[in-house]
Design an enzyme around this catalytic site. Structure first.
Site, short mmCIF file in Angstrom:
data_model
loop_
_atom_site.label_atom_id
_atom_site.label_comp_id
_atom_site.label_asym_id
_atom_site.label_seq_id
_atom_site.Cartn_x
_atom_site.Cartn_y
_atom_site.Cartn_z
N GLU A 87 -6.76 -7.65 -0.87
CA GLU A 87 -7.37 -7.54 0.46
C GLU A 87 -8.85 -7.22 0.35
O GLU A 87 -9.22 -6.08 0.07
CB GLU A 87 -6.67 -6.45 1.31
CG GLU A 87 -5.25 -6.82 1.69
CD GLU A 87 -4.62 -5.86 2.69
OE1 GLU A 87 -5.35 -5.09 3.34
OE2 GLU A 87 -3.38 -5.90 2.81
N GLU A 99 0.83 -1.22 0.00
CA GLU A 99 0.00 0.00 0.00
C GLU A 99 0.85 1.26 0.00
O GLU A 99 0.53 2.23 0.68
CB GLU A 99 -0.96 0.00 1.20
CG GLU A 99 -1.97 -1.12 1.14
CD GLU A 99 -3.08 -0.99 2.20
OE1 GLU A 99 -2.91 -0.23 3.16
OE2 GLU A 99 -4.11 -1.66 2.03
#
Ligand SMILES: *[C@@H]1O[C@H](CO)[C@@H](O)[C@H](O)[C@H]1NC(C)=O
Ligand SMILES: *[C@@H]1O[C@H](CO)[C@@H](O)[C@H](O)[C@H]1NC(C)=O
Ligand SMILES: *[C@@H]1O[C@H](CO)[C@@H](O)[C@H](O)[C@H]1NC(C)=O
Ligand SMILES: *[C@@H]1O[C@H](CO)[C@@H](O)[C@H](O)[C@H]1NC(C)=O
Ligand SMILES: *[C@@H]1O[C@H](CO)[C@@H](O)[C@H](O)[C@H]1NC(C)=O
Ligand SMILES: *[C@@H]1O[C@H](CO)[C@@H](O)[C@H](O)[C@H]1NC(C)=O
Ligand SMILES: *[C@@H]1O[C@H](CO)[C@@H](O)[C@H](O)[C@H]1NC(C)=O
Length: 855
Positions: free
Chosen positions: A256, A187
């Site tokens: 995710e 991320e």
């Protein structure tokens, strides 16, 4: 590899399923990709992946967790690699116990599943310091996650070590192992711009360094908005149906999908409804996705001080399909299992067919995947978050509830709708069991255990660590070797000071960057302050009792998990920045810049008295009835293992805040801190519409975490040493173990529920599809259905635990269910003419609701 002990409960869903994919041979296989999917040995594969983090459970649980995932229709396991658990100090590596990465990978391999290894090595993950070792912050000149030489040096060194370890064990697909993908960074896209040009250079470097490792399998970067073409960029979110990789020749992967959310001490408990999780997954595959990973599928436990934060709870349950203790969370686990079966039936057409999107209404659409052979699969969605819709597709009428997706493996028959939950619900309870003293106790007749008690002094013990003018940063000082740092000083109060004589109370004012603090004045605990998961800093302002002459101040400052994400997160500090006494004769006494004396950690910690071999390093006082509300106290008891095989939680609801150990194993931080009653909680969660972490919370006004998982494998039958360090005071006589038990099962199914018989259903034999709703009930291992608590075919009301008969009710319902289910470990009920009176109340849409007890 040591022999493995697996708690039998994990196997309560026997694996009777035919494997949906070929088991992996140990021959090398080729993993490549194109814009549609991964291509494994020339064959496209649809991957349904489950995140299970190895250090968040114990090795004895791993095989059971992986099996339960496989039974749930998962074909890939995903984990991060936790750098700070592996490199304890530079070049000092640990791969034992919960950190036995190779053993975990091999368990996945033996189960015939693929593995995605997200090496990071920065991981965030609500894990302490985002997974990067704290020592690296103190290597001079280091800045994390940017074009910085020391950081890149240590990152490359660790990644290379992990890759080499995996290669040595032949764990990459290119070597015949289970690993089909690896991840670098995590991320970073959200924060790259904060690092300017150096951030961009770092991204390129990270991708290049990884690809140069020659693993033979592709690399991914999640939430990376400028990915180099050598890696695949992937999506992390509650929904990724609209996600498009930056490059058109990359497949659409979802690393995710959050089936719930994490918790912070002092906040309420988030839940994501199974209908919405299934909706998001079905939408993703509808819109061209080919790899989806549940983050988390089993969240587990942040043992010891591994929780990040600040304020992340010791439980990392995440409302995941497998709960913290390793039990299937029903109906979520079962509903997703049915979804996975249904999606898998579409796999060939989805991955090899030509896609076509047709609008069926303002918020309804179908995606049709048709192969030249004529094979066809379709997925129809209704994204209206309020109303159901009737649509016509290929001359057939379909009804879709609001916010739902239907799956048609043959473009004709609906085998699954995400909003129709037909799988069983289980009611799970924590059953208290008294601490049972082990035989050695001299007090045989006493029910509770004998407690040994050792008190810490408030402030400096042994020699001070250092003295300094002013207040130091907490994190820089402890370097996370402990949660605790003592700040001590003293001042003289004039005999003539009027303030405490004429009843006016002086006050203490503290400002702290976080995370929590106990204020002791003259050895007495006066007040506790703390921030929370949203705002770590806090202020204390409280009247205190002072005396004439010397007054001692001892502040116990505490970290509750280090920052785990954010730009430059490693520089976030903690601890007091200002300490003042107001309301004395002189006005305000500012102690912030005077001389302070410091001590890192507690005496008991430094002597490791929580390890059974070291308990005799201090003098304990034995008592049957330890005093209550006593701060800074260590408690020790020698107890038997709780009876049975069910998972165990330590009930700390009557304690204050502290740390717990069993047989030297770190259970973790406990803190039954309550969520504000003013937070917003729901009785019934409306699954319709976009999910946000605070949409379906429970537990307002209650302790965020009452029970603390103590794995069964940490117990021996008797003589277990339980050690507690309590900071502020509680009632140790009320400490209990609780065992986690499935107390009842419910099933609820409507006449029009799509249902199919897995053993016979093949895409080629769709005619065998039986338009018949069935529901099955299955008790935990070695228990049987002992009573039918409720059964009604008609229009029953309520939910599991509160079912009641409605206006329409077949009076034979209970006896039908008894006949089919009583004394069986599992049973299947059919909504057919033979079983129920389907002709009564003709204008009512009927359903069957059942609650049974297992024992
Ligand atoms: C792997 O498969 C891809 C695509 O099918 C092919 O281009 C590549 O050459 C293969 N690699 C190896 C090592 O066989
Ligand atoms: C990595 O960078 C080096 C030096 O710039 C370059 O030669 C090499 O091709 C790059 N490797 C990859 C896999 O991008
Ligand atoms: C739908 O029905 C119409 C009229 O009966 C027919 O002409 C058409 O071919 C049918 N379409 C499909 C896709 O079956
Ligand atoms: C956290 O603390 C802040 C500041 O005191 C407060 O506004 C907020 O409501 C708290 N949040 C929770 C979840 O309690
Ligand atoms: C110590 O902590 C403060 C934050 O309070 C930070 O500004 C400072 O740079 C830290 N020093 C080191 C070496 O991390
Ligand atoms: C209060 O003020 C007097 C006179 O200025 C000084 O002697 C004394 O030390 C002060 N006391 C404190 C506690 O600061
Ligand atoms: C604790 O003591 C036992 C018995 O003396 C010994 O076998 C064991 O290795 C010790 N454990 C540790 C961690 O030192």
């Amino acid at each position: 590899m040591a022999p493995q002990h697996t708690p039998p409960l994990l196997f309560f869903f026997f694996c009777a399923l035919l494997s949906l994919f070929p088991s992996l041979s140990s021959a090398a296989y080729n993993v490549s990709y194109d814009r549609r999917s991964l291509i494994i040995d020339g064959r496209r594969e649809l991957l349904i992946s489950a995140a299970i983090h190895y250090p968040r459970s114990v090795p004895a649980m791993w095989p059971g967790l992986v099996q339960l995932a496989k039974e749930g229709g998962i074909n890939t396991i995903e984990t991060y690699v936790f750098w700070n658990g592996h490199e304890l100090s530079p070049d000092n590596y640990y791969f034992g116990g919960r950190y036995d990465l190779v053993r975990f990978c091999k368990i996945v391999q033996e189960a015939g599943l693929y593995l995605i290894l997200r090496i990071g090595p920065f991981v965030a993950a609500e894990w302490n310091f985002g997974g990067v070792p704290v020592w690296l912050h103190y290597v001079p000149g280091t800045v994390f996650r940017t074009d910085n030489e020391p950081f890149k040096y240590y990152m490359k060194k660790f990644m290379t070590l992990i890759v080499e370890k995996m290669k040595q064990e032949k764990l990459f697909a290119s070597q015949g192992g289970p690993i089909i993908l690896s991840q670098v960074e995590n991320e970073y896209g959200f924060y790259e711009s904060a690092y300017g040009e150096a951030g961009k250079r770092y991204t390129k470097w990270a991708a290049n360094m990884s690809v140069s490792q020659n693993t033979g399998v592709p690399w991914i970067m999640c939430q990376q908005f400028d990915p180099p073409d050598t890696v695949i960029d992937t999506c992390n979110s509650f929904y990724c149906d609209h996600f498009k990789p930056i490059s058109p020749n990359k497949p659409k992967f979802w690393t995710e999908n959050w089936p719930g959310w994490f918790k912070t001490f002092g906040a309420s408990d988030p839940h994501r409804p199974p209908e919405d999780v299934a909706f998001s997954v079905a939408r993703f595959f509808q819109k061209g996705g080919s790899l989806q990973n549940y983050y988390m599928y089993h969240g587990g436990t942040n043992f010891g001080r591994t929780a990040g934060g600040p304020f992340i709870t010791t439980s990392y349950d995440y409302d995941a399909p497998i709960d913290e203790y390793g039990l299937a969370r029903c109906p979520k686990w079962g509903h997703l299992k049915e979804l996975h079966r249904s999606i898998k039936l579409c796999e060939h057409a989805l991955l090899n067919g030509k896609p076509k999107t047709l609008s069926l209404g303002p918020l309804q659409e179908v995606d049709v995947y048709e192969e030249p052979s004529g094979a066809c699969s379709a997925i129809i969605s209704n994204t209206d978050d309020k109303n159901g819709a009737t649509v016509v597709f290929k001359n057939t009428t379909y009804y879709l509830p609001a916010w739902s997706v239907s799956i048609l493996p043959d473009c004709k028959n609906v085998v699954f709708n995400t909003a129709k939950v037909g799988s069983q619900t289980s009611v799970v309870e924590m059953i208290p069991t008294d601490l049972h003293p082990s035989a050695t106790t001299p007090y045989k007749d006493f029910k509770g255990p004998q407690w040994d008690v050792f008190r810490e002094r408030a402030g400096i013990w042994d020699a001070a660590d250092f003295t300094k003018n002013g207040l130091v940063d907490h994190i820089n000082t402890t370097k996370d070797t402990t949660d605790y740092l003592w700040y001590t000083t003293s001042f003289l109060l004039d005999e003539t000071d009027e303030s405490f004589r004429n009843g006016k109370s002086p006050m203490i004012l503290v400002e702290s960057k976080g995370h929590a603090m106990h204020v002791f004045i003259n050895q007495k605990l006066e007040v506790t302050g703390s921030g929370n998961g949203t705002v770590p800093r806090f202020k204390i302002r409280l009247p205190i009792t002072l005396k004439a002459g010397k007054n001692e101040i001892a502040l116990l400052s505490m970290a509750v998990g280090l920052q785990n994400a954010g730009a430059f997160y490693e520089w976030v500090g903690a601890g007091p920045t200002s300490v003042k006494i107001v309301g004395i004769k002189n006005g305000t006494l500012d102690l912030s810049t005077i001389k302070w004396t410091y001590k890192i950690g507690l005496r008991g910690e430094s002597l490791k008295i929580y390890e059974p071999n070291n308990t005799n390093r201090v003098n304990w006082e034995s008592t049957l009835r330890p005093s209550k509300h006593q701060p800074l106290t260590w408690y020790k008891a020698v107890v038997d293992s709780p009876p049975g095989q069910e998972p165990v939680g330590l009930d700390m609801i009557h304690m204050g805040k502290g740390l717990a150990w069993l047989n030297g194993n770190e259970v973790g931080r406990y803190w039954p801190r309550k969520a504000s009653p003013h937070e917003i909680c729901v009785q019934q969660c409306d699954y319709r519409g976009k999910f946000m972490p605070n949409k379906c919370n429970t537990g307002c006004g209650e302790a965020t975490q009452r029970w603390y998982h103590v794995p069964r494998s940490w117990f021996k039958p008797s003589g277990n040493v339980l050690v507690i360090f309590e900071e502020k005071g509680g009632d140790p006589s009320k400490i209990r173990f609780s065992t986690r038990k499935v107390s009842s099962l419910c099933a609820h199914i409507a006449e029009d529920h799509p249902s199919f018989d897995m053993e016979h259903l093949q895409i080629s034999s769709m005619e065998e599809y039986k338009k018949k709703a069935t529901v099955s009930l299955k008790c935990p291992a070695s228990t049987k259905i002992s009573a039918v608590k409720f059964a009604s075919f008609g229009d029953p009301v309520g939910s599991c635990g509160t079912y009641a008969v409605g206006g329409c009710h077949d009076p034979n319902s209970v006896s039908v269910v008894q006949k089919v289910c009583l004394n069986k470990e599992e049973c299947e009920l059919e909504l057919s003419h033979e079983s129920f009176d389907v002709n009564s109340c003709p204008n009512v849409a009927k359903r069957l609701a059942v609650e049974v007890l297992c024992s």
